[in-house]
Design a protein around this motif. Structure first.
Motif, mmCIF file in Angstrom:
data_model
loop_
_atom_site.group_PDB
_atom_site.id
_atom_site.type_symbol
_atom_site.label_atom_id
_atom_site.label_comp_id
_atom_site.label_asym_id
_atom_site.label_seq_id
_atom_site.Cartn_x
_atom_site.Cartn_y
_atom_site.Cartn_z
ATOM 1 N N GLU A 34 0.828 -1.200 0.000
ATOM 2 C CA GLU A 34 0.000 0.000 0.000
ATOM 3 C C GLU A 34 0.864 1.252 0.000
ATOM 4 O O GLU A 34 0.577 2.234 -0.700
ATOM 5 C CB GLU A 34 -0.921 -0.007 1.218
ATOM 6 N N LEU A 35 1.949 1.228 0.753
ATOM 7 C CA LEU A 35 2.843 2.380 0.836
ATOM 8 C C LEU A 35 3.769 2.469 -0.373
ATOM 9 O O LEU A 35 4.459 3.473 -0.555
ATOM 10 C CB LEU A 35 3.670 2.308 2.124
ATOM 11 N N GLY A 36 3.798 1.422 -1.190
ATOM 12 C CA GLY A 36 4.636 1.454 -2.381
ATOM 13 C C GLY A 36 4.171 2.472 -3.397
ATOM 14 O O GLY A 36 4.945 2.923 -4.246
ATOM 15 N N GLU A 37 2.900 2.857 -3.331
ATOM 16 C CA GLU A 37 2.358 3.837 -4.260
ATOM 17 C C GLU A 37 2.632 5.272 -3.805
ATOM 18 O O GLU A 37 3.030 6.114 -4.598
ATOM 19 C CB GLU A 37 0.847 3.619 -4.413
ATOM 20 N N MET A 38 2.415 5.540 -2.514
ATOM 21 C CA MET A 38 2.605 6.894 -1.981
ATOM 22 C C MET A 38 2.516 6.842 -0.456
ATOM 23 O O MET A 38 2.146 5.818 0.112
ATOM 24 C CB MET A 38 1.537 7.853 -2.527
ATOM 25 N N SER A 39 2.866 7.937 0.174
ATOM 26 C CA SER A 39 2.716 8.046 1.624
ATOM 27 C C SER A 39 1.241 8.002 1.991
ATOM 28 O O SER A 39 0.386 8.443 1.219
ATOM 29 C CB SER A 39 3.340 9.348 2.129
ATOM 30 N N ARG A 40 0.956 7.439 3.175
ATOM 31 C CA ARG A 40 -0.430 7.317 3.622
ATOM 32 C C ARG A 40 -0.526 7.732 5.081
ATOM 33 O O ARG A 40 0.406 7.548 5.863
ATOM 34 C CB ARG A 40 -0.909 5.870 3.515
ATOM 35 N N THR A 41 -1.696 8.269 5.446
ATOM 36 C CA THR A 41 -1.952 8.526 6.852
ATOM 37 C C THR A 41 -2.358 7.214 7.517
ATOM 38 O O THR A 41 -2.720 6.240 6.835
ATOM 39 C CB THR A 41 -3.081 9.555 7.027
ATOM 40 N N THR A 42 -2.322 7.207 8.823
ATOM 41 C CA THR A 42 -2.736 6.012 9.544
ATOM 42 C C THR A 42 -4.193 5.682 9.238
ATOM 43 O O THR A 42 -4.558 4.524 9.041
ATOM 44 C CB THR A 42 -2.552 6.205 11.060
ATOM 45 N N GLY A 43 -5.016 6.700 9.165
ATOM 46 C CA GLY A 43 -6.430 6.475 8.856
ATOM 47 C C GLY A 43 -6.628 5.860 7.485
ATOM 48 O O GLY A 43 -7.465 4.960 7.306
ATOM 49 N N GLU A 44 -5.863 6.317 6.505
ATOM 50 C CA GLU A 44 -5.972 5.768 5.153
ATOM 51 C C GLU A 44 -5.550 4.295 5.128
ATOM 52 O O GLU A 44 -6.172 3.476 4.443
ATOM 53 C CB GLU A 44 -5.117 6.581 4.187
ATOM 54 N N LEU A 45 -4.520 3.985 5.896
ATOM 55 C CA LEU A 45 -4.064 2.596 5.946
ATOM 56 C C LEU A 45 -5.098 1.705 6.630
ATOM 57 O O LEU A 45 -5.343 0.572 6.199
ATOM 58 C CB LEU A 45 -2.721 2.514 6.674
ATOM 59 N N LEU A 46 -5.703 2.214 7.686
ATOM 60 C CA LEU A 46 -6.731 1.437 8.379
ATOM 61 C C LEU A 46 -7.927 1.174 7.461
ATOM 62 O O LEU A 46 -8.509 0.089 7.476
ATOM 63 C CB LEU A 46 -7.189 2.178 9.638
ATOM 64 N N ASP A 47 -8.266 2.162 6.643
ATOM 65 C CA ASP A 47 -9.391 2.000 5.715
ATOM 66 C C ASP A 47 -9.045 1.031 4.589
ATOM 67 O O ASP A 47 -9.915 0.298 4.098
ATOM 68 C CB ASP A 47 -9.784 3.347 5.115
ATOM 69 N N ALA A 48 -7.784 1.016 4.185
ATOM 70 C CA ALA A 48 -7.392 0.227 3.014
ATOM 71 C C ALA A 48 -7.190 -1.250 3.338
ATOM 72 O O ALA A 48 -7.373 -2.109 2.466
ATOM 73 C CB ALA A 48 -6.103 0.798 2.412
ATOM 74 N N LEU A 49 -6.819 -1.562 4.570
ATOM 75 C CA LEU A 49 -6.473 -2.939 4.916
ATOM 76 C C LEU A 49 -7.628 -3.660 5.601
ATOM 77 O O LEU A 49 -8.364 -3.064 6.399
ATOM 78 C CB LEU A 49 -5.250 -2.975 5.845
ATOM 79 N N ASP A 50 -7.744 -4.918 5.294
ATOM 80 C CA ASP A 50 -8.744 -5.772 5.944
ATOM 81 C C ASP A 50 -8.085 -6.427 7.157
ATOM 82 O O ASP A 50 -7.748 -7.606 7.158
ATOM 83 C CB ASP A 50 -9.246 -6.830 4.958
ATOM 84 N N ALA A 51 -7.864 -5.621 8.178
ATOM 85 C CA ALA A 51 -7.190 -6.092 9.392
ATOM 86 C C ALA A 51 -7.645 -5.233 10.559
ATOM 87 O O ALA A 51 -8.130 -4.103 10.379
ATOM 88 C CB ALA A 51 -5.676 -6.018 9.234
ATOM 89 N N SER A 52 -7.478 -5.755 11.758
ATOM 90 C CA SER A 52 -7.895 -5.010 12.938
ATOM 91 C C SER A 52 -6.970 -3.815 13.159
ATOM 92 O O SER A 52 -5.832 -3.783 12.682
ATOM 93 C CB SER A 52 -7.870 -5.915 14.171
ATOM 94 N N GLU A 53 -7.468 -2.842 13.892
ATOM 95 C CA GLU A 53 -6.670 -1.649 14.175
ATOM 96 C C GLU A 53 -5.403 -2.009 14.924
ATOM 97 O O GLU A 53 -4.318 -1.496 14.615
ATOM 98 C CB GLU A 53 -7.518 -0.661 14.995
ATOM 99 N N SER A 54 -5.498 -2.913 15.888
ATOM 100 C CA SER A 54 -4.311 -3.291 16.664
ATOM 101 C C SER A 54 -3.285 -4.000 15.795
ATOM 102 O O SER A 54 -2.068 -3.800 15.946
ATOM 103 C CB SER A 54 -4.716 -4.193 17.840
#
Length: 267
Positions: A34-54
């Protein structure tokens, strides 16, 4: 690939090579890609991944300890090493996609005949079709290839085997080039595929174990079967990336080929 272990794994992290370490966790792998494309905020990463916040927070923390990601005020980005890992994972995923489209074809055909650099770039073929001969129509493949060649003004062709339909379809044009197998020209019956059949098309000779056709509209690739038989299946792609791949491969073959006059063939 590798056994995946999601969650907190400080022990597994120590001393483990970066790509292996990333691949042992689906969350880490997805974050790096996901970060290979561009920098991301934590919120963007949480939205993009199918995984728990922890799980996402743990993976980011461990990737940062490993030196693969950096945290900053605007979010997260890959380090130089992290970008190399992301690029490698991208190639792996692209190769998996290539194989998944037609596993039987790739398992049955010999990719080792291609130069390694072009073998590694096979995912650039993009969307492709495998055209197979049928028991009820063994010439289906030949007719399809010949019709494509006949329909273009010029193309580049590598021909390791003789078939009259290909010779008849090959354009005689100053922008067309043809590489013939040494066996076709210097074999016991070279008149079957005489290099003098074309006045404008440039012809060279080389030892070629695969067939290739490239035009502005398509790339056609025929690999031998692993059992040593000549293939009854051909790959066709019209993607721009496939055409660029084919042009590069043809130029490599062309550069190593010799003119008929330099071969041992005698008219």
């Amino acid at each position: 690939m590798y056994c995946r272990i999601d969650g907190n794994d400080d022990v597994a992290m120590s001393g483990q090579r970066p790509i292996r370490y990333v691949c042992t966790s689906s969350v880490r792998e997805d974050l790096v890609c996901e970060l290979g494309e561009m920098s991301r905020t934590t919120g963007e990463l949480l939205d993009a991944l199918d995984a728990s916040e922890s799980a996402v927070y743990d993976a980011l923390s461990n990737l940062e300890k490993k030196g693969l990601v950096d945290s900053h005020r605007d979010g997260w980005s890959l380090t130089g090493g992290g970008q190399l890992v992301a690029d490698a994972l991208g190639r792996i995923r692209d190769t998996e996609s290539l194989l998944a489209d037609d596993e039987d074809y790739w398992n049955d055909h010999d990719t080792r005949v291609l130069p390694q650099v072009y073998r590694c770039r096979l995912p650039e073929l993009g969307d492709y079709e495998i055209l197979r001969a049928r028991e009820s129509d063994l010439n289906r493949q030949v007719r399809h290839i010949a019709s494509r060649i006949d329909a273009v003004e010029a193309c580049d062709i590598v021909s390791p085997v003789y078939h009259e339909a290909y010779g008849d379809a090959m354009p005689d044009h100053e922008d067309a080039r043809l590489v013939l197998s040494t066996d076709l020209v210097e074999g016991p019956s070279p008149e079957r595929h005489p290099h003098s059949s074309w006045e404008s098309t440039a012809v060279r000779i080389a030892d070629v174990p695969f067939a290739l056709g490239v035009s502005d509209e398509w790339t056609i690739l025929t690999l031998p079967e692993r059992n040593g038989q000549w293939a009854r299946a051909t790959l066709v792609s019209e993607d721009d990336s496939a055409i660029q791949w084919g042009r590069g491969l043809f130029e490599t073959v062309w550069a190593d080929a010799t003119s008929p006059e330099q071969s041992h063939f005698v008219d």
